[in-house]
Enzyme design. Structure first.
Site, mmCIF file in Angstrom:
data_model
loop_
_atom_site.group_PDB
_atom_site.id
_atom_site.type_symbol
_atom_site.label_atom_id
_atom_site.label_comp_id
_atom_site.label_asym_id
_atom_site.label_seq_id
_atom_site.Cartn_x
_atom_site.Cartn_y
_atom_site.Cartn_z
ATOM 1 N N SER A 413 1.128 -1.248 0.231
ATOM 2 C CA SER A 413 -0.034 0.433 -0.070
ATOM 3 C C SER A 413 0.897 1.000 -0.015
ATOM 4 C CB SER A 413 -0.951 0.656 1.225
ATOM 5 O OG SER A 413 -1.438 -1.450 1.719
ATOM 6 N N HIS A 434 -2.433 -3.280 -6.720
ATOM 7 C CA HIS A 434 -2.781 -2.879 -5.200
ATOM 8 C C HIS A 434 -4.358 -3.000 -4.958
ATOM 9 C CE1 HIS A 434 -4.085 0.067 -2.292
ATOM 10 N NE2 HIS A 434 -3.253 -1.139 -1.459
ATOM 11 N N GLU A 446 -6.050 -1.232 -8.071
ATOM 12 C CA GLU A 446 -5.141 0.191 -8.384
ATOM 13 C C GLU A 446 -4.017 -1.359 -9.306
ATOM 14 O OE1 GLU A 446 -5.766 3.910 -5.820
ATOM 15 O OE2 GLU A 446 -4.117 2.376 -5.018
ATOM 16 N N ASN A 484 -6.609 6.181 -1.659
ATOM 17 C CA ASN A 484 -5.549 5.714 0.082
ATOM 18 C C ASN A 484 -5.659 7.231 -0.075
ATOM 19 O OD1 ASN A 484 -6.819 3.783 0.499
ATOM 20 N ND2 ASN A 484 -4.600 2.419 0.703
HETATM 21 P P1 NAI Z 1 -0.513 -9.729 7.131
HETATM 22 O O1 NAI Z 1 0.759 -9.051 8.388
HETATM 23 O O2 NAI Z 1 -1.859 -10.284 7.573
HETATM 24 O O3 NAI Z 1 -0.583 -10.918 6.710
HETATM 25 C C1 NAI Z 1 0.957 -10.965 6.272
HETATM 26 C C2 NAI Z 1 1.118 -11.925 6.285
HETATM 27 O O4 NAI Z 1 2.171 -12.195 5.230
HETATM 28 C C3 NAI Z 1 0.871 -13.235 7.830
HETATM 29 O O5 NAI Z 1 0.641 -14.377 7.026
HETATM 30 C C4 NAI Z 1 2.700 -13.984 7.838
HETATM 31 O O6 NAI Z 1 2.307 -14.912 8.298
HETATM 32 C C5 NAI Z 1 2.891 -13.476 6.061
HETATM 33 N N1 NAI Z 1 4.631 -13.580 5.581
HETATM 34 C C6 NAI Z 1 4.969 -12.449 6.233
HETATM 35 N N2 NAI Z 1 6.888 -13.238 5.489
HETATM 36 C C7 NAI Z 1 6.517 -13.391 4.681
HETATM 37 C C8 NAI Z 1 7.248 -14.418 3.861
HETATM 38 N N3 NAI Z 1 8.656 -14.090 4.062
HETATM 39 N N4 NAI Z 1 7.270 -15.270 3.004
HETATM 40 C C9 NAI Z 1 6.114 -15.975 3.337
HETATM 41 N N5 NAI Z 1 5.045 -15.427 3.764
HETATM 42 C C10 NAI Z 1 5.260 -14.173 4.801
HETATM 43 O O7 NAI Z 1 -0.438 -8.290 6.351
HETATM 44 P P2 NAI Z 1 -1.960 -8.223 5.148
HETATM 45 O O8 NAI Z 1 -2.505 -7.046 5.922
HETATM 46 O O9 NAI Z 1 -2.498 -8.565 4.755
HETATM 47 O O10 NAI Z 1 -1.058 -6.954 4.146
HETATM 48 C C11 NAI Z 1 -0.400 -7.742 3.010
HETATM 49 C C12 NAI Z 1 0.287 -6.940 2.638
HETATM 50 O O11 NAI Z 1 -0.962 -6.551 1.789
HETATM 51 C C13 NAI Z 1 0.832 -5.328 2.556
HETATM 52 O O12 NAI Z 1 2.055 -4.780 1.662
HETATM 53 C C14 NAI Z 1 0.019 -4.241 3.089
HETATM 54 O O13 NAI Z 1 0.799 -3.400 2.754
HETATM 55 C C15 NAI Z 1 -1.009 -4.300 1.943
HETATM 56 N N6 NAI Z 1 -2.112 -4.343 1.993
HETATM 57 C C16 NAI Z 1 -3.411 -4.480 2.927
HETATM 58 C C17 NAI Z 1 -4.188 -3.609 3.102
HETATM 59 C C18 NAI Z 1 -5.466 -4.196 4.445
HETATM 60 O O14 NAI Z 1 -6.002 -3.693 4.392
HETATM 61 N N7 NAI Z 1 -4.944 -5.324 5.613
HETATM 62 C C19 NAI Z 1 -4.699 -4.007 1.853
HETATM 63 C C20 NAI Z 1 -4.232 -3.048 0.810
HETATM 64 C C21 NAI Z 1 -2.636 -3.663 0.939
#
Ligand code: NAI
Length: 681
Positions: A413, A434, A446, A484
């Site tokens: 993001s 995105h 996006e 955003n």
């Molecule tokens: P989250 O914290 O819910 O999930 C991240 C997952 O990645 C976890 O299950 C973790 O175990 C896993 N992980 C971390 N490092 C890893 C690796 N090296 N190899 C394999 N798995 C790994 O995070 P979330 O919220 O899903 O965000 C993920 C991405 O999406 C971020 O870049 C965030 O900025 C983006 N994003 C998030 C939004 C939201 O509303 N949460 C909306 C749009 C984008």
């Protein structure tokens, strides 16, 4: 035997005194009823109506369906309500001719049978639908700010009953073939291979046409009509503001008055040239344009590998497998994969119902703790923690394993693509995809273009997005991208208002009265205050946004919003916020502060070229955040308010509340703000 008639969109064949008429609108993926198509249909009916035939079968040659409705592109050329009513009347006349044929007619329905397409089918003696989930029937006109205009509102109640007919017309929801049969909307459902035989059988047997049973017509009895009307109107008020969305109220009123076809046409004429319909049609066409853009090139993707099975990665994987892609999902925590499989099963069961379909979708989604799918992937989407170093490390590994032609994407993001690209030997194949949370509900994606992203990577990313039935919007890699960035000042202003002592319920109510689907304070709680804080902090440097103390303190306390049970609101066990009653209104200054900050940021995005034109801002904010669709998006609203007026209101607010309201330079440059690709009224 094929029959000679000078038309380009219909094919006519005749055998055993039955005519099979196939609609295949030239040069289009789907059949829409343009004036030309209707005029040709009228000529065909004129030629066959006096002949001694057994029957007429109407079907479509398009793979994706029967008829999607009237041709929406023509709506934009209509100048006044008289012309709009004339268009409806013309359609009614043709369909009345169809309904009046001296021999039976059958509509063979597959795929989409919507709006004018269903009204055509309603004018046939019988309707037979292909029995699968792809077949959808409905009258979604209210979604474009209008109601049926080709006599649908007159023909539907006697067929399926008044309440069922009103339900379809007022909500615009569609039904499957199976549901349509249960409603009485179609006479039979059969597999594809039996469609034509079934039509011939109906013509040969010529049974009585279906009609609603007497109790389904009871609401139309004179002494019941008025109370039913009042009840339904009360229900409607809970869902839609009549000032913003008049169409369902008009449709209900037509029913109350047992209106004629002529009254339907006149009412439609007025709605079609009104503000709401103009704006909803414009947003609809902009969405279609994004899809067309994405379809220009093939994506070449069969296998998707997602890394990170958290909030976003899990949902992206579940959704892509639902839409037919083979997906492997990798996470360093096995529990995250197990959670995703469970969630996927629940989701597919709800959506697909049939065990075979559920099983097939589950088979397409492969938990892959070891990352074996990477080698086979055509597209890799990274959705791990928002940390540039960790992501860069991951991309280095990914690049060393994937095939040379694989497309690489990040769901970040906030991290500039250029920063992530540093880890790659070939950064031209890195693109941002995105997604918005929740993926299954938010239509927008996006498509983020970094300085090094190649055109072909962008084209494939767009094409993939359309293939999973999402709308790809091009944005430049810059802080917050479009959605955003424009949303954040609005959320921050809401928190500032709360900090000033204005009750949060009152702030949210001002926004929902304006037409937002949810107030900004509740939205922040729903998204998660930790996520809001991290986006706000990311934007605070480049945009000079100051982060309200209340937000920071809440996150420090662990009050993260809905997910922790407490944020600005307190949530009950089922996730509903506890409200205090709102007394009095101070809506005008509240809404002015909220919306003008949003508009000001949108103008800045245009000046900086984050997106190409005001249409992109509008389509992005409506499909990415639900910005009041009846207003057609922020820039269309700004156009209605006038740039000069906005700039002077911002200056007044800046004097009162501080420099965050200083008008962006873009307000003085109408060349930036009024370029519209779709002609506007
Ligand atoms: P989250 O914290 O819910 O999930 C991240 C997952 O990645 C976890 O299950 C973790 O175990 C896993 N992980 C971390 N490092 C890893 C690796 N090296 N190899 C394999 N798995 C790994 O995070 P979330 O919220 O899903 O965000 C993920 C991405 O999406 C971020 O870049 C965030 O900025 C983006 N994003 C998030 C939004 C939201 O509303 N949460 C909306 C749009 C984008």
């Amino acid at each position: 035997m094929s029959v000679d008639i000078d038309v380009v969109n219909w094919r006519m064949e005749e055998a055993d005194e039955t005519i099979v008429l196939t609609l295949d609108v030239a040069g289009q993926r789907a059949n829409a009823l343009s004036s030309t198509v209707l005029e040709e249909f009228d000529r065909i009916l004129g030629q066959i109506e006096s002949r001694p035939l057994q029957g007429l079968v109407i079907r479509s040659a398009k793979v994706n369906g029967f008829i999607v409705g009237a041709d929406v592109n023509e709506f934009q050329k209509i100048v006044d309500s008289t012309q709009a009513a004339a268009l409806a009347r013309a359609g009614q006349t043709v369909f009345n001719r169809l309904a009046g044929l001296p021999f039976p007619s059958v509509a063979l329905i597959h795929g989409n049978c919507l709006g004018g397409g269903l009204e055509l089918a309603l004018a046939c003696t019988y309707r037979i639908a292909r029995e699968d989930e792809a077949t959808r029937l409905g009258l979604p006109e209210v979604r474009l700010g209008i109601h049926p205009g080709f006599a649908g509102s007159v023909r539907l109640p006697p067929l399926i009953g008044d309440l069922a007919a009103l339900d379809l017309m007022l909500t615009g929801r569609t039904v499957s073939a199976r549901q349509a049969f249960a409603l009485g909307l179609v006479d039979e459902t059969v597999p594809e291979r039996h469609l034509l035989n079934a039509a011939h059988a109906f013509i040969a047997r010529h049974p009585h046409r279906r009609r609603a049973t007497w109790w389904k017509r009871a609401p139309s009895w004179p002494f019941l009509r008025q109370p039913v009307f009042r009840l339904l109107q009360r229900q409607l008020h809970k869902k839609a503001n009549p000032d913003h969305y008049p169409a369902p109220y008009r449709a209900l009123d037509l029913w109350r008055r047992a209106a004629s076809q002529e009254e339907e046409a006149l009412s439609l004429g007025e709605l079609l040239v009104g503000r709401t319909s103009r704006n909803l049609v414009s947003i609809f066409l902009l969405g279609e344009e994004l899809k067309r853009n994405g379809r220009r090139n093939p994506h070449g993707i069969a296998h998707l590998h997602v890394i990170g099975a958290g909030t976003m990665g899990a949902d992206i994987a579940i959704w892509a497998a639902f839409k037919g892609f083979r997906v492997s999902l990798q996470d360093q925590q096995p529990e995250a994969l197990a959670r995703t499989v469970k969630k996927a099963y629940g989701f597919y069961r709800k959506k697909l119902k049939k065990p075979v379909a559920i099983q097939n979708a589950m088979d397409r989604l492969m938990p892959d703790a070891g990352g074996n799918g990477l080698r086979r992937a055509d597209l890799v989407i990274e959705a791990i923690v928002e940390n540039a170093d960790v992501k860069r490390g991951l991309f280095r590994t990914i690049e060393s394993i994937v095939r040379p032609g694989a497309l690489l994407a990040t769901n970040t993001s906030s991290i500039p693509l250029e920063v992530l690209g540093e880890a790659l030997k070939d950064p031209s194949r890195l693109v941002g995809l995105h997604f918005f949370n929740p993926v299954a509900q938010m239509q927008l994606v996006e498509i983020v273009r970094g300085k090094q992203t190649s055109d072909s990577a962008l084209e494939r990313a767009r094409a993939f997005t359309v293939a999973i039935e999402r709308l790809p919007l091009d944005v430049r890699s810059s802080p917050g991208f479009l959605v955003n960035r424009v949303l954040m000042p609005y959320l921050i202003e809401a928190m500032t208002l709360a900090q000033e002592g204005i009750p949060i319920e009152q702030i949210d109510q001002a926004a929902t009265r304006f037409g937002m689907p949810m107030g900004p304070v509740l939205l922040a709680d729903t998204v998660g205050l930790d996520i809001c804080l991290s986006v706000a902090e990311m934007l605070s440097g480049p945009l000079g946004i100051s982060v309200p103390d209340r937000l920071r303190e809440a996150v420090e306390r662990g009050d993260l919003g809905k997910k922790s049970g407490r944020g600005f609101y307190v949530f009950d066990r089922s996730g509903r916020p506890r409200h205090r009653a709102v007394r009095g209104h101070t809506d005008t200054p509240v809404i002015e502060r909220l919306i003008l900050r949003m508009l000001n940021e949108a103008a800045a995005c245009l000046r900086e070229g984050v997106v190409d034109d005001p249409d992109s801002v509008d389509v992005g904010m409506v499909f990415g955040t639900g910005f009041a669709p009846y207003l057609g998006g922020p820039m269309r609203y700004a156009e209605a308010l006038g740039e000069v007026g906005i700039a002077s209101s911002l200056r007044r607010l800046a004097q009162e509340y501080g420099p965050r309201f200083e008008p962006d330079e873009a307000w003085a440059r109408s060349d930036l703000l009024t370029h519209h690709t779709v002609p506007r009224s």
